[in-house]
Every structure is written in C-alpha cells, then in structure tokens.
Design an enzyme around this catalytic site. Structure first.
Site, PDB file in Angstrom:
ATOM      1  N   SER A  54      -7.822   1.970   3.586  1.00 13.31           N
ATOM      2  CA  SER A  54      -7.681   2.771   4.805  1.00 13.31           C
ATOM      3  C   SER A  54      -8.998   3.413   5.218  1.00 13.31           C
ATOM      4  CB  SER A  54      -6.636   3.867   4.593  1.00 13.31           C
ATOM      5  OG  SER A  54      -5.420   3.322   4.126  1.00 13.31           O
TER       6      SER A  54
HETATM    7  N1  SAH Z   1      -4.032   3.067  -0.645  1.00 10.83           N
HETATM    8  C1  SAH Z   1      -4.776   1.829  -0.568  1.00 10.83           C
HETATM    9  C2  SAH Z   1      -4.606   1.081   0.746  1.00 10.83           C
HETATM   10  C3  SAH Z   1      -3.226   0.692   0.968  1.00 10.83           C
HETATM   11  S1  SAH Z   1      -2.900  -0.670   2.044  1.00 10.83           S
HETATM   12  C4  SAH Z   1      -6.235   2.047  -0.854  1.00 10.83           C
HETATM   13  O1  SAH Z   1      -6.658   3.177  -1.046  1.00 10.83           O
HETATM   14  O2  SAH Z   1      -6.964   1.047  -0.918  1.00 10.83           O
HETATM   15  C5  SAH Z   1      -1.161  -0.691   1.702  1.00 10.83           C
HETATM   16  C6  SAH Z   1      -0.805  -1.282   0.351  1.00 10.83           C
HETATM   17  O3  SAH Z   1       0.608  -1.144   0.220  1.00 10.83           O
HETATM   18  C7  SAH Z   1      -1.121  -2.760   0.227  1.00 10.83           C
HETATM   19  O4  SAH Z   1      -1.887  -2.990  -0.908  1.00 10.83           O
HETATM   20  C8  SAH Z   1       0.258  -3.399   0.105  1.00 10.83           C
HETATM   21  O5  SAH Z   1       0.285  -4.541  -0.717  1.00 10.83           O
HETATM   22  C9  SAH Z   1       1.084  -2.274  -0.484  1.00 10.83           C
HETATM   23  N2  SAH Z   1       2.545  -2.384  -0.268  1.00 10.83           N
HETATM   24  C10 SAH Z   1       3.190  -2.894   0.797  1.00 10.83           C
HETATM   25  N3  SAH Z   1       4.519  -2.793   0.625  1.00 10.83           N
HETATM   26  C11 SAH Z   1       4.708  -2.193  -0.582  1.00 10.83           C
HETATM   27  C12 SAH Z   1       5.866  -1.820  -1.330  1.00 10.83           C
HETATM   28  N4  SAH Z   1       7.105  -2.028  -0.875  1.00 10.83           N
HETATM   29  N5  SAH Z   1       5.683  -1.221  -2.526  1.00 10.83           N
HETATM   30  C13 SAH Z   1       4.431  -0.998  -3.014  1.00 10.83           C
HETATM   31  N6  SAH Z   1       3.313  -1.340  -2.358  1.00 10.83           N
HETATM   32  C14 SAH Z   1       3.442  -1.934  -1.153  1.00 10.83           C
END
Ligand code: SAH
Length: 227
Positions: free
Chosen positions: A76
């Site tokens: 993000s």
């Molecule tokens: N917090 C992260 C960025 C997140 S992007 C950072 O600091 O880099 C959102 C993430 O949520 C992605 O990696 C995606 O694979 C994950 N995601 C999507 N759906 C999800 C779910 N149901 N449970 C856990 N993770 C999930």
C-alpha cells in the site's frame, strides 16, 4: 550525473516521512488526526520499505505510491499505511491482528510499536516470503499464518487492534467478535474494484460498536476464502 545511493536510502526515507507528515496536515479535517504520532513517525523513518518490494521496484520504494509485489497484489501507499497504523491507536503492550500480510511492510510498521503482531495472508507464496523477510530483518514479534482473513485468528483473540489491508464488501463478523473491548479496527469497506471508505470501528467497553468513516480509499480486494 548519476545519483549514487548509500544503499540504505536513508535520505529518501527521511524525505518520505516529511511528505507523509504534510499529507496528514492536508487531510486533518477528514481524518480527525492533526499530525502523525511520534511512534508512527519513528516507525516510518525506520522500516526499510525498499526491503519489502521486488528488486525491480527498489528505486521507487520511497515514493508515496503503492507498488506491485507479485501475485497481482500491491504494497500500500506509505501514507495509507501510516494513517492506518495511527487510526488503530497502537500502544506498546498491544496485540494486533493484520489481515493481508502481502509484503509484510504494514506488519513491520505495527511491530515497531506494539508487543505482538499476528498477520494472515491468503496467498501462500506471499505469506511465506513475508514471514522469511520479517524474520531476516529481526522481527521476533510478528507471526504470519496462511489462511482466510475473513475468519480472523480465533486462537490468538482478543485483539486490541485489527488492521485490514484489503477491501471488504462488509465488516466480517468474526473480526468484530475477535476485537477486545476498547479495541479498534481499521478496514476499507466498499466495492471490490472501486472506491471504498476507510472505516474505524471501535468496540466500546460494553461491547457496542462505534463506526466512523475516515477517507475514501482504493485497496485491492479481500478475496473470499473457503467459508
Ligand atoms: N499489508 C500489505 C499489503 C496488502 S495487499 C503490505 O504491507 O504489503 C492485500 C493482501 O491481502 C494481499 O497480499 C492479498 O493476497 C491478501 N488477501 C486477500 N484476501 C485475503 C483473505 N481473505 N485473507 C487473507 N489475506 C487476503
């Protein structure tokens, strides 16, 4: 003339801190936060974002932008990471849950401030990589699990804070249930591929909920797991 990096991007990181601090001031009326907290400011100035992005993205790591991290996911925007961290109002002794580990950057930011971070990632490769990265960087207070964030992490509940870093169509009931009395949850809620609102949900001591909409945001979608 070419720019030579010292290798640790310290100057770029310091500049990013100032850029994010200025954005806090610009958005103060919407967010209700007048300034970045000293704890978040210190974490933003310390966590080496370039270590959380692919090699090819390193030169861009200290721009205030999201960046691709593989598997169609993104790390993000630093302002949003800082803001989410401040909105969850982290205190040193807190236990915080993150949903959507991704690169591990948000988890590291939290781990600089609270005593224990639990983070859930749906995509196995990303979760494994993030866990290895966090361990290599010396974070002993972050535990990563591969699983569906909609379910939270009941074995480790209750949490003083929950940060959801992917867009949810609604606030998952399991996460509300795993929030401690007095706890805060930061979560982007809205359309999967549009604009969401960043919400702060506070569980009062009597268990009732208070909900505040902070900002319009765009996150990658939370993928429904096996429910
Ligand atoms: N917090 C992260 C960025 C997140 S992007 C950072 O600091 O880099 C959102 C993430 O949520 C992605 O990696 C995606 O694979 C994950 N995601 C999507 N759906 C999800 C779910 N149901 N449970 C856990 N993770 C999930």
């Amino acid at each position: 003339m070419s720019v030579v990096h010292a290798g640790d991007f310290a100057a770029e990181r310091a500049q990013l801190v100032e850029e994010v601090a200025a954005l806090y001031v610009e958005t103060a009326r919407e967010t209700g936060l007048r300034a970045m907290s000293p704890a978040v400011r210190a974490a933003l100035g310390k966590v080496e974002r370039h270590r959380f992005v692919p090699e090819s993205q390193r030169a861009l790591a200290y721009r205030n932008h999201p960046l691709p991290i593989g598997a169609g996911q993104t790390i993000s925007q630093p302002y949003i990471v800082a803001l989410s961290t401040d909105l969850v109002a982290p205190r040193p002794g807190d236990k915080v849950l993150e949903v959507g580990t991704g690169s591990g950057y948000q988890a590291a930011m939290l781990a600089e401030i609270v005593s224990q971070v639990y983070s859930i990632e749906l995509i196995e490769d990303l979760g494994r990589e993030a866990a290895a990265r966090l361990a290599a960087l010396g974070y002993k207070n972050v535990e990563v699990r591969i699983g569906d964030g909609y379910q939270g992490w009941p074995e480790k509940a209750p949490f003083d804070g929950i940060v959801v870093t992917a867009a949810a169509p609604y606030v998952p009931e399991a996460l509300v249930a795993q929030l401690a009395p007095g706890g805060r949850m930061v979560i982007p809620v809205g359309e999967r591929h549009g604009v969401q609102e960043l919400l702060v949900i506070t569980k009062r001591e009597d268990g009732s909920l208070e909900r505040r909409s902070v900002l319009p945001v765009r996150f990658v979608p939370l993928v429904p797991g096996n429910r």
